[in-house]
Design an enzyme around this catalytic site. Structure first.
Site, short mmCIF file in Angstrom:
data_model
loop_
_atom_site.label_atom_id
_atom_site.label_comp_id
_atom_site.label_asym_id
_atom_site.label_seq_id
_atom_site.Cartn_x
_atom_site.Cartn_y
_atom_site.Cartn_z
N VAL A 1 0.83 -1.21 0.00
CA VAL A 1 0.00 0.00 0.00
C VAL A 1 0.86 1.26 0.00
CG1 VAL A 1 -1.70 1.33 1.32
CG2 VAL A 1 -1.95 -1.15 1.10
N THR B 1 -5.08 -0.64 7.07
CA THR B 1 -6.39 -1.10 7.51
C THR B 1 -6.32 -1.37 9.01
OG1 THR B 1 -6.83 -2.10 5.36
CG2 THR B 1 -8.15 -2.87 7.20
N GLU C 1 -7.49 2.55 2.04
CA GLU C 1 -7.23 2.23 0.63
C GLU C 1 -8.19 1.16 0.16
OE1 GLU C 1 -5.96 -0.84 -0.36
OE2 GLU C 1 -5.61 -1.66 1.64
N PHE C 2 -8.50 1.21 -1.14
CA PHE C 2 -9.38 0.21 -1.76
C PHE C 2 -8.71 -0.34 -3.01
CE2 PHE C 2 -12.13 3.17 0.54
CZ PHE C 2 -12.85 2.29 1.34
N LEU C 3 -7.43 -0.69 -2.87
CA LEU C 3 -6.65 -1.18 -4.00
C LEU C 3 -6.88 -2.67 -4.21
CD1 LEU C 3 -3.24 0.58 -3.21
CD2 LEU C 3 -5.20 1.48 -4.49
N LYS C 4 -6.92 -3.07 -5.47
CA LYS C 4 -6.99 -4.48 -5.82
C LYS C 4 -5.62 -4.92 -6.30
CE LYS C 4 -10.21 -3.78 -8.94
NZ LYS C 4 -10.48 -2.36 -8.75
N ILE D 1 -18.83 -13.01 -7.97
CA ILE D 1 -19.72 -14.18 -7.87
C ILE D 1 -19.20 -15.29 -8.79
CG2 ILE D 1 -21.75 -12.93 -7.08
CD1 ILE D 1 -22.85 -13.18 -9.99
N CYS E 1 -5.67 -9.25 2.42
CA CYS E 1 -6.76 -8.41 2.94
C CYS E 1 -7.95 -9.19 3.45
CB CYS E 1 -7.21 -7.43 1.86
SG CYS E 1 -5.95 -6.23 1.38
#
Length: 459
Positions: free
Chosen positions: A11, A121, A154-157, A256, A266
């Site tokens: 991150v 986080t 953060e919302f990193l993939k 899905i 995470c």
């Protein structure tokens, strides 16, 4: 703006490099001297598309500096991001020692007002804990300091982190006070030009938003995996079901896809931490615990199918394995389903020849002395003489293989697919015995798993 980032992990490094790219003056501090020395030379140890070139660009422009000098880092930034690790303790709670150590450094060296931003986080309430910790440390050294705590999760993939950081779908900022809001809005203005992506809220709501987002995504994965299991027992095809429910805009197609379980740095960690937080708050966490339990069971599914197919005798068998990382476009092996499978196969007496485009070195680091593991240089090289092929990670290069070549090189034409990459009917026509998740053979032969035929019967 002068920015400090504490932590040069996944991150911190992405955030620092992208902030430097848009013109901010960034100092990235880490306690690992060897790591810092490599970063100063432009060597990035983690695999993330586009990150290495971005780091080198920041170094060349002099807008990105790596250091182990705590005092330099603390005194540099008007805004300081905390992007250090928060590993899980045995009870599932987040270990905040590295977060609080940054607070100690601030108390030791900072003289000018500071905005301290939680990027790691962290559990709900950490901002308040950090504020109290710094205030006590300041009292000990007899100093005063004006500082504000901000939560900016953060919302990193993994696999698209640079793109996610450059073009975030939302920028969540938990803070108080108009002045802090103005500074944070100014810092993120280069990423907020197309439309307003910033969502201001209180500190604790921002902290919870991060956990809620990851646990919601994990819930979708465990839900579809449970429906896939049900589909097998009822003779339905999970791929048809997935498309049927995904067409509902309230549900959507993201997350899905049935498979052999989620992993990474995470979802597992954050799920455990939120369950622990719920217990600490004397709140129910029934759904979260069910999601975690389903995922743990799912990681054993591939081995159970393989073991049943060979009637519980895997001694002397050799398996070809495609995919080791927990997902494509990363070398991350943390909580990867492949690790559960590998260790169960070895315990049963089987050997594995494996290939992954990026996670080979990390696998070698994890299992340096494992005699039953052989890491190969290409997907094709794992096949000759193997008793079956297993798919664990849905890398792009695995999606359209030469099935005739696979059939020729395997001892028997058997594929266990943990990611549903292939057309079951096509493989059946080509003579393969194909075991995907929630469809295929179980749909055509609705018989208990333990009664599936032996490999020799198929051949």
């Amino acid at each position: 703006m002068k920015i400090t980032v504490f932590g040069s992990g996944y991150v911190g490094l992405v955030q620092a490099a992208v902030l430097a790219e848009v013109g901010h003056d960034v100092v990235c501090m880490d306690v690992d001297q060897k790591k810092v020395d490599l970063l100063r030379q432009g060597h990035v140890s983690i695999f993330e598309p586009g990150l290495a070139s971005l780091v080198r660009e920041g170094l060349d422009s002099k807008r990105l500096l790596f250091t182990t000098d705590e005092k330099l880092a603390v005194q540099h930034g008007r805004v300081a991001f905390i992007a250090v690790g928060t590993p899980s303790r045995e009870d599932g709670s987040a270990d905040l020692r590295y977060v609080l150590s940054v607070g100690d450094a601030i108390a030791r060296h900072r003289e000018q007002p500071l905005i301290l931003v939680e990027k790691s986080t962290v559990p709900v309430g950490t901002g308040d804990t950090l504020r109290t910790h710094i205030e006590k440390a300041l009292i000990k050294v007899g100093r005063l300091l004006q500082f504000d705590i901000v939560s900016n999760p953060e919302f990193l993939k993994e696999g698209s982190a640079v793109a996610d950081c450059r073009r975030p779908d939302r920028i969540v900022i938990g803070c108080e006070g108009d002045e802090v809001r103005d500074v944070m809005r100014d810092l993120y203005s280069p990423f907020n030009r197309n439309h307003d992506r910033i969502m201001f809220m209180d500190l604790r709501s921002a902290e919870l938003t991060k956990y809620a987002a990851n646990c919601m995504l994990a819930t979708k994965i465990s839900f579809i995996n449970q429906i896939a299991e049900l589909a097998e027992h009822l003779g339905a095809d999970i791929e048809s079901v997935r498309q049927g429910i995904g067409a509902d805009t309230r549900i959507g197609y993201h997350f899905i896809y049935p498979g052999c379980g989620y992993g990474g740095s995470c979802f597992p960690k954050d799920m455990r931490a939120l369950i622990h937080s719920a217990e600490e708050a004397h709140c129910s966490s029934d759904l979260l615990q069910a999601v975690e339990a389903i995922n743990q069971r799912q990681k054993h599914k591939l081995f159970e199918r393989i073991n049943a197919f060979y009637k519980g005798d895997l001694r002397g068998k050799t398996f070809a394995l495609w995919g080791l990382a927990f997902k494509p476009n990363t070398d991350d092996m943390r909580d990867a389903p492949s690790r559960v499978l590998l260790e169960e196969l070895w315990a049963a007496g089987a050997s594995v020849r494996a290939f992954d485009p990026e996670a080979m070195q990390e696998t070698q680091n994890l299992y340096p002395d494992e005699s039953k593991l052989m890491l190969m240089g290409t997907p094709e090289s794992v096949l000759p003489g193997a008793d079956a092929l297993i798919i664990c990670t849905e890398w792009q290069q695995f999606k359209a293989p030469d099935f005739e070549l696979i059939k020729q090189r395997l001892n028997t034409p058997v594929i266990f697919d943990g990611r549903n990459l292939y057309d079951a009917e096509r493989l059946a026509r080509n003579g393969f015995h194909y075991f995907p998740m929630g469809r295929g053979e179980s749909r055509k032969l609705p018989i208990p798993l333990q009664q599936w035929p032996h490999a020799s019967d198929v051949a």
